[in-house]
Design a protein around this motif. Structure first.
Motif, mmCIF file in Angstrom:
data_model
loop_
_atom_site.group_PDB
_atom_site.id
_atom_site.type_symbol
_atom_site.label_atom_id
_atom_site.label_comp_id
_atom_site.label_asym_id
_atom_site.label_seq_id
_atom_site.Cartn_x
_atom_site.Cartn_y
_atom_site.Cartn_z
ATOM 1 N N TRP A 1 -51.125 29.175 -17.839
ATOM 2 C CA TRP A 1 -50.760 30.266 -18.731
ATOM 3 C C TRP A 1 -49.595 31.028 -18.121
ATOM 4 C CZ3 TRP A 1 -56.309 32.610 -19.725
ATOM 5 C CH2 TRP A 1 -57.067 31.666 -20.422
ATOM 6 N N ALA A 2 -48.434 30.888 -18.709
ATOM 7 C CA ALA A 2 -47.282 31.657 -18.241
ATOM 8 C C ALA A 2 -47.490 33.135 -18.546
ATOM 9 C CB ALA A 2 -46.007 31.150 -18.910
ATOM 10 N N VAL A 3 -47.895 33.427 -19.784
ATOM 11 C CA VAL A 3 -48.199 34.797 -20.191
ATOM 12 C C VAL A 3 -49.555 34.792 -20.870
ATOM 13 C CG1 VAL A 3 -47.501 36.777 -21.588
ATOM 14 C CG2 VAL A 3 -45.754 35.342 -20.513
ATOM 15 N N ALA A 4 -50.480 35.601 -20.355
ATOM 16 C CA ALA A 4 -51.804 35.757 -20.964
ATOM 17 C C ALA A 4 -51.908 37.195 -21.446
ATOM 18 C CB ALA A 4 -52.905 35.437 -19.961
ATOM 19 N N ALA A 5 -51.829 37.395 -22.767
ATOM 20 C CA ALA A 5 -51.820 38.750 -23.317
ATOM 21 C C ALA A 5 -52.711 38.842 -24.543
ATOM 22 C CB ALA A 5 -50.393 39.182 -23.653
ATOM 23 N N GLY A 6 -53.843 38.161 -24.509
ATOM 24 C CA GLY A 6 -54.785 38.265 -25.602
ATOM 25 C C GLY A 6 -55.328 39.681 -25.717
ATOM 26 N N GLY A 7 -55.382 40.205 -26.951
ATOM 27 C CA GLY A 7 -55.884 41.553 -27.158
ATOM 28 C C GLY A 7 -54.911 42.646 -26.785
ATOM 29 N N LEU A 8 -53.668 42.318 -26.495
ATOM 30 C CA LEU A 8 -52.668 43.321 -26.154
ATOM 31 C C LEU A 8 -52.438 44.254 -27.344
ATOM 32 C CD1 LEU A 8 -50.330 44.427 -24.350
ATOM 33 C CD2 LEU A 8 -48.877 42.656 -25.373
ATOM 34 N N VAL A 9 -52.463 45.549 -27.074
ATOM 35 C CA VAL A 9 -52.218 46.556 -28.107
ATOM 36 C C VAL A 9 -50.972 47.339 -27.708
ATOM 37 C CG1 VAL A 9 -53.104 48.575 -29.315
ATOM 38 C CG2 VAL A 9 -54.663 46.723 -28.676
ATOM 39 N N MET A 10 -50.004 47.391 -28.621
ATOM 40 C CA MET A 10 -48.728 48.027 -28.301
ATOM 41 C C MET A 10 -48.297 48.950 -29.426
ATOM 42 S SD MET A 10 -46.520 44.964 -26.637
ATOM 43 C CE MET A 10 -45.268 46.203 -26.323
ATOM 44 N N THR B 1 -51.972 31.638 -13.919
ATOM 45 C CA THR B 1 -51.422 32.694 -14.750
ATOM 46 C C THR B 1 -50.324 33.428 -13.993
ATOM 47 O OG1 THR B 1 -53.545 33.004 -15.861
ATOM 48 C CG2 THR B 1 -51.917 34.760 -16.087
ATOM 49 N N ALA B 2 -49.153 33.540 -14.618
ATOM 50 C CA ALA B 2 -48.051 34.241 -13.963
ATOM 51 C C ALA B 2 -48.009 35.714 -14.361
ATOM 52 C CB ALA B 2 -46.726 33.565 -14.301
ATOM 53 N N LEU B 3 -48.268 36.012 -15.640
ATOM 54 C CA LEU B 3 -48.235 37.394 -16.114
ATOM 55 C C LEU B 3 -49.431 37.628 -17.016
ATOM 56 C CD1 LEU B 3 -46.952 40.179 -16.618
ATOM 57 C CD2 LEU B 3 -45.589 39.120 -18.444
ATOM 58 N N SER B 4 -50.258 38.590 -16.651
ATOM 59 C CA SER B 4 -51.440 38.913 -17.455
ATOM 60 C C SER B 4 -51.324 40.315 -18.004
ATOM 61 C CB SER B 4 -52.721 38.789 -16.620
ATOM 62 O OG SER B 4 -53.847 39.220 -17.391
ATOM 63 N N LEU B 5 -51.395 40.423 -19.331
ATOM 64 C CA LEU B 5 -51.472 41.696 -20.039
ATOM 65 C C LEU B 5 -52.675 41.692 -20.967
ATOM 66 C CD1 LEU B 5 -47.681 42.155 -20.877
ATOM 67 C CD2 LEU B 5 -49.021 43.632 -19.371
ATOM 68 N N THR B 6 -53.700 40.962 -20.597
ATOM 69 C CA THR B 6 -54.883 40.808 -21.434
ATOM 70 C C THR B 6 -55.554 42.152 -21.665
ATOM 71 O OG1 THR B 6 -55.218 38.580 -20.553
ATOM 72 C CG2 THR B 6 -57.083 39.618 -21.666
ATOM 73 N N ASN B 7 -55.749 42.492 -22.937
ATOM 74 C CA ASN B 7 -56.421 43.735 -23.340
ATOM 75 C C ASN B 7 -55.711 44.982 -22.816
ATOM 76 O OD1 ASN B 7 -58.494 42.364 -24.727
ATOM 77 N ND2 ASN B 7 -59.577 42.017 -22.804
ATOM 78 N N ALA B 8 -54.442 44.869 -22.489
ATOM 79 C CA ALA B 8 -53.682 46.032 -22.025
ATOM 80 C C ALA B 8 -53.230 46.865 -23.226
ATOM 81 C CB ALA B 8 -52.477 45.586 -21.210
ATOM 82 N N ARG B 9 -52.897 48.124 -22.937
ATOM 83 C CA ARG B 9 -52.344 49.022 -23.954
ATOM 84 C C ARG B 9 -51.014 49.561 -23.443
ATOM 85 N NH1 ARG B 9 -55.637 50.772 -28.112
ATOM 86 N NH2 ARG B 9 -57.789 50.006 -28.010
ATOM 87 N N VAL B 10 -49.981 49.381 -24.249
ATOM 88 C CA VAL B 10 -48.631 49.795 -23.851
ATOM 89 C C VAL B 10 -48.062 50.659 -24.964
ATOM 90 C CG1 VAL B 10 -46.353 49.016 -23.137
ATOM 91 C CG2 VAL B 10 -48.356 47.632 -22.568
ATOM 92 N N THR B 11 -47.678 51.891 -24.623
ATOM 93 C CA THR B 11 -47.136 52.773 -25.660
ATOM 94 C C THR B 11 -45.688 52.457 -25.993
ATOM 95 O OG1 THR B 11 -46.451 54.427 -24.027
ATOM 96 C CG2 THR B 11 -48.674 54.622 -24.935
#
Length: 518
Positions: A181-190, A155-165
């Protein structure tokens, strides 16, 4: 614990600048010497230990009154692990043209805007992080952190389950995790959007499963390649977004998955290239149960693999001459209207693509027989006021269905088709009736019949006699009053009686079928 005396010259400069939010720029101004890909060779004058950055962000140097603390660093070689997992960070982080020796760990952290532009980073883990502001990774090179203790080595970039305003900006970035996984952002909330434009390159799968993207996902001109064993280049299953933009030369060398994805606005692949997995065995687009208002599928060239739209729902479908591969899954696909690409000078070609033969051929690309795609197409034609086209589609449906029936049912189907077009062409019965009436009237006028009882019955009329034979219900008084000594004409009379029953039965069956489906 670090002491000020232990700091090197660039570290002291950063330490002093932090409370005031001043930028520390260690670049030389010479392009050859400032190339980030060679940052591992930068000397002590441009080296900052990650431990110093961590100490500052965790409150080692107090903020000066009247100033906003911020970590701003450019052109530095950052050594050691930048481990801020679970940290509560009250300042923004700005890194520009920096070279990181080890991955950045922000797992579970709470921070403000994170900016790492034009830099080389061996992996970023911001899973479960809370970021008040933007995540800006423009022009950066992110590579899978094989030595990282906190994330997968693929994985290069993980935003899994992160929250970003704010938004996530990856314009012109290169994210490398070939086969992973180049980008893993499952569950990302923005609250903002995700921007992967301007030549964004991902080697490995981009995963945004269940992500909430009210600001949309914009990947115009992005290039996705080298997916993992599943052959998936982009996975957006069950994601919710305002806009999904894969236009402007977007290229996916792997499957694009949109299963259950919902776009409240536009979902566009205008000018995109969907090559499917490298082995050319998997699908190019998998989008069952997908929902969108505007679905633009005017690709630059036909997809190399299948397109699965089973159960998808869109208000407006836009397609063109390069939209569909040899196999398309359309069972359950619902659309409100179809609009074809009408580029200048190609309006006639666009009209042909919206013709019934072209649309029926489109449905025939579905494996096996499914009635729903025909019913959906006919419904669209009816809503557009083209009832004749709708009947032609339903007739094509019956002909396709006939191929799946036993031989006896197929024979009856052929009879219904020839006589009344399954009820969708009732005028065929009139043609048959006219032809048989002319045949009978001409044939019976060549000889004189014998009366069944002399002196009784109406005078013989060949036309009326023929109609009496063809009409099975009631009678005109001719059929029972005359018989033929000529065996050939008598057999013709029997055949006309049989044809009359067949035509009547076919008309009733066909019209009943048509009324039931109307």
């Amino acid at each position: 614990m670090l002491s000020y005396d232990e700091l090197t010259s660039p570290e002291r400069e950063l330490w002093d600048a932090f409370p005031e939010g001043r930028r520390v720029d260690l670049r030389t101004g010479v392009p050859e010497d400032d190339r980030v890909v060679e940052g591992g060779q930068w000397g002590a004058g441009r080296t900052v230990r990650a431990a110093v950055i961590v100490a500052l962000l965790l409150g080692m140097n107090t903020t000066q009154p009247g100033a906003v603390a911020c970590l701003r660093l450019a052109g530095a070689r950052i050594t050691g692990p930048l481990d801020l997992a679970g940290a509560q960070i009250g300042q923004s982080l700005w890194f520009e043209d920096c070279w990181f020796e080890e991955p950045v760990n922000l797992f579970g952290a709470s921070t403000r805007t994170l900016v790492i532009t034009g830099s080389r980073v061996p992996g970023i883990d911001a899973g479960s992080a809370r970021i008040e502001g933007n995540v800006d990774l423009r022009r950066s090179l992110l590579e899978s952190g094989a030595s990282s203790p906190f994330n997968h080595d693929i994985t290069a970039l993980s935003l899994t389950n992160a929250r970003v305003t704010g938004g996530v900006v990856l314009n012109r970035a290169e994210v490398n995790a070939p086969g992973g996984w180049a980008v893993a952002a499952g569950g990302l909330v923005m609250e903002g959007g995700v921007f992967c434009r301007g030549g964004f390159l991902a080697r490995g799968e981009v995963r945004l499963l269940g992500a909430q993207l009210p600001g949309g996902l914009f990947m115009q001109g992005a290039h996705l390649t080298e997916p993992g064993p599943r052959g998936v280049a982009l996975a957006l299953d069950n994601a919710v977004a305002s806009t999904l933009d894969f236009s402007g030369g977007f290229t996916a060398n792997g499957t694009v998955r949109l299963q259950g994805t919902r776009a409240s606005g536009t979902l566009t692949f205008e000018g995109a290239v969907l090559n499917g997995p490298p082995d050319a065995q998997g699908p190019s687009l998998v989008a069952p149960l997908m929902q969108a208002v505007d679905f633009d599928f005017t690709l630059a060239r036909p997809p190399s693999g299948t397109v699965d739209l089973q159960g998808a729902q869109v208000s407006h479908l836009h397609d063109g001459e390069h939209s569909w591969p040899e196999v398309v899954e359309l069972d359950g696909f619902v659309y409100g209207s179809i609009k074809v690409d009408e580029a200048a000078g190609r309006r006639e070609a666009a009209r042909r693509r919206n013709s019934v033969p072209h649309r029926v051929a489109w449905i025939r690309r579905c494996p096996g027989y499914n009635p729903q795609p025909y019913e959906q197409l006919a419904s669209w034609y009816r809503k557009a006021g083209h009832d004749d086209e709708a009947r032609r589609v339903l007739l094509a449906k019956q002909r396709h269905r006939r191929r799946t029936l036993p031989w006896a049912a197929r024979a009856w189907g052929h009879l219904l088709d020839v006589t009344v077009g399954y009820g969708y062409r009732p005028w065929l019965a009139g043609v048959w009736l006219l032809a048989l009436t002319l045949l009978g009237a001409l044939s019976f006028s060549t000889d004189a019949p014998k009366p069944v009882q002399r002196g009784e019955g109406a005078p013989f009329q060949p036309l009326v006699y023929t109609l009496d034979l063809l009409i099975p219900i009631g009678g005109l008084g001719q059929r029972t009053a005359w018989y033929w000594p000529n065996a050939s004409l008598q057999w013709l009379a029997y055949l006309l009686i049989a044809f009359g029953w067949v035509l009547t039965t076919a008309v009733i069956a066909g019209v009943t079928r048509a009324l039931q489906k109307s």
